[in-house]
Write a protein that holds these residues in place. Sequence first.
Motif, PDB file in Angstrom:
ATOM      1  N   GLU A  35     -35.561  46.124  20.202  1.00 57.16           N
ATOM      2  CA  GLU A  35     -34.775  46.881  19.236  1.00 57.16           C
ATOM      3  C   GLU A  35     -35.069  46.334  17.853  1.00 57.16           C
ATOM      4  O   GLU A  35     -35.512  45.196  17.694  1.00 57.16           O
ATOM      5  CB  GLU A  35     -33.280  46.768  19.543  1.00 57.16           C
ATOM      6  N   GLN A  36     -34.805  47.143  16.846  1.00 57.91           N
ATOM      7  CA  GLN A  36     -35.077  46.749  15.471  1.00 57.91           C
ATOM      8  C   GLN A  36     -33.899  47.120  14.596  1.00 57.91           C
ATOM      9  O   GLN A  36     -33.446  48.261  14.612  1.00 57.91           O
ATOM     10  CB  GLN A  36     -36.340  47.443  14.955  1.00 57.91           C
ATOM     11  N   VAL A  37     -33.378  46.140  13.834  1.00 57.49           N
ATOM     12  CA  VAL A  37     -32.248  46.445  12.951  1.00 57.49           C
ATOM     13  C   VAL A  37     -32.715  47.309  11.783  1.00 57.49           C
ATOM     14  O   VAL A  37     -33.903  47.385  11.485  1.00 57.49           O
ATOM     15  CB  VAL A  37     -31.587  45.153  12.422  1.00 57.49           C
ATOM     16  N   ALA A  38     -31.774  47.975  11.139  1.00 56.53           N
ATOM     17  CA  ALA A  38     -32.080  48.825   9.991  1.00 56.53           C
ATOM     18  C   ALA A  38     -32.835  48.036   8.928  1.00 56.53           C
ATOM     19  O   ALA A  38     -32.483  46.894   8.615  1.00 56.53           O
ATOM     20  CB  ALA A  38     -30.795  49.401   9.405  1.00 56.53           C
ATOM     21  N   SER A  39     -33.881  48.641   8.386  1.00 58.20           N
ATOM     22  CA  SER A  39     -34.783  47.915   7.489  1.00 58.20           C
ATOM     23  C   SER A  39     -34.161  47.580   6.146  1.00 58.20           C
ATOM     24  O   SER A  39     -34.531  46.601   5.507  1.00 58.20           O
ATOM     25  CB  SER A  39     -36.061  48.732   7.278  1.00 58.20           C
ATOM     26  N   ASN A  40     -33.201  48.375   5.680  1.00 56.61           N
ATOM     27  CA  ASN A  40     -32.613  48.127   4.367  1.00 56.61           C
ATOM     28  C   ASN A  40     -31.306  47.348   4.474  1.00 56.61           C
ATOM     29  O   ASN A  40     -31.173  46.253   3.946  1.00 56.61           O
ATOM     30  CB  ASN A  40     -32.394  49.446   3.628  1.00 56.61           C
ATOM     31  N   ARG A  41     -30.343  47.913   5.178  1.00 55.61           N
ATOM     32  CA  ARG A  41     -29.038  47.261   5.318  1.00 55.61           C
ATOM     33  C   ARG A  41     -28.538  47.498   6.744  1.00 55.61           C
ATOM     34  O   ARG A  41     -28.099  48.596   7.077  1.00 55.61           O
ATOM     35  CB  ARG A  41     -28.055  47.832   4.296  1.00 55.61           C
ATOM     36  N   PRO A  42     -28.557  46.486   7.605  1.00 57.81           N
ATOM     37  CA  PRO A  42     -28.195  46.681   9.006  1.00 57.81           C
ATOM     38  C   PRO A  42     -26.723  46.487   9.330  1.00 57.81           C
ATOM     39  O   PRO A  42     -26.304  46.742  10.454  1.00 57.81           O
ATOM     40  CB  PRO A  42     -29.041  45.619   9.713  1.00 57.81           C
ATOM     41  N   ILE A  43     -25.909  46.033   8.389  1.00 53.16           N
ATOM     42  CA  ILE A  43     -24.507  45.751   8.663  1.00 53.16           C
ATOM     43  C   ILE A  43     -23.650  46.271   7.511  1.00 53.16           C
ATOM     44  O   ILE A  43     -24.088  46.265   6.362  1.00 53.16           O
ATOM     45  CB  ILE A  43     -24.284  44.230   8.883  1.00 53.16           C
ATOM     46  N   ALA A  44     -22.452  46.768   7.858  1.00 51.45           N
ATOM     47  CA  ALA A  44     -21.555  47.311   6.827  1.00 51.45           C
ATOM     48  C   ALA A  44     -20.119  46.936   7.163  1.00 51.45           C
ATOM     49  O   ALA A  44     -19.736  46.876   8.333  1.00 51.45           O
ATOM     50  CB  ALA A  44     -21.698  48.828   6.748  1.00 51.45           C
ATOM     51  N   ASN A  45     -19.330  46.677   6.136  1.00 48.55           N
ATOM     52  CA  ASN A  45     -17.906  46.388   6.305  1.00 48.55           C
ATOM     53  C   ASN A  45     -17.142  47.700   6.416  1.00 48.55           C
ATOM     54  O   ASN A  45     -17.106  48.480   5.460  1.00 48.55           O
ATOM     55  CB  ASN A  45     -17.369  45.598   5.107  1.00 48.55           C
ATOM     56  N   ALA A  46     -16.506  47.945   7.549  1.00 48.66           N
ATOM     57  CA  ALA A  46     -15.708  49.158   7.719  1.00 48.66           C
ATOM     58  C   ALA A  46     -14.417  49.036   6.921  1.00 48.66           C
ATOM     59  O   ALA A  46     -13.892  47.945   6.716  1.00 48.66           O
ATOM     60  CB  ALA A  46     -15.406  49.389   9.196  1.00 48.66           C
ATOM     61  N   THR A  47     -13.889  50.169   6.478  1.00 50.84           N
ATOM     62  CA  THR A  47     -12.667  50.151   5.678  1.00 50.84           C
ATOM     63  C   THR A  47     -11.432  49.798   6.501  1.00 50.84           C
ATOM     64  O   THR A  47     -10.365  49.544   5.933  1.00 50.84           O
ATOM     65  CB  THR A  47     -12.455  51.516   4.992  1.00 50.84           C
TER      66      THR A  47
END
Length: 225
Positions: A35-47
Amino acid sequence: YLVFGNSVIDNNIELSMYDSVAIRLGDVQIGDSWEQVASNRPIANATDGNFYGYSHKGGSPYPLSTNPADLHLVKFDSNMNIIFEKFYSHYGRLFALDIAPSADGGCIMISTIYDTTINRTELGLLVLKVDSLGNYTPTSISTEKEALSITVYPNPGNSQINVELPLTIKEASFSLYSLTGQLLLTKQVGLQEQSISTTELAKGMFIYKIEANNVLIGKGKWLKE
């Protein structure tokens, strides 16, 4: 700190936790091999106080296969407890690019679509909006061709192709490829309708791409009779 990245051992996705001095506190293995994580931003803080991790699965080492690669979304809390895992498919081969939180606790995922006809990631972008439970929500975003009102005619044609750009695009590059991916011609086109000679081409089906500032804004097939 939470880190969502690729494991160096087996190419799985690894969710890790570190303290303020970079001491590793624990990790969780996620997903299948390669598997490959997203190339730009693989993680995001949910609201809602949780987190999203974004990757694509079903890939393989180069050369790339033509099997679709599913988008993989993982939601987890600050203690690395998995809330859910979701997978999303499409007609093309998808590669995770970026993820951003949405106000409703969900997220917006952006991926590129791989074009197997010319072996390049050139089919444009796919944008998916999901809610806080990972359920897909159709968006009102138009396709690139509809939004930009690009006209390529006549199709089928013979001795020339006419390209008409919208007023928002001052200049673009028109390229024509064979079905095997060979570049046959490239020409700059402007605001006024442009005619491109195709007299040197044999009869058959071709693929055209239109790019502005190195961004794909139109793509399709053209038939010479």
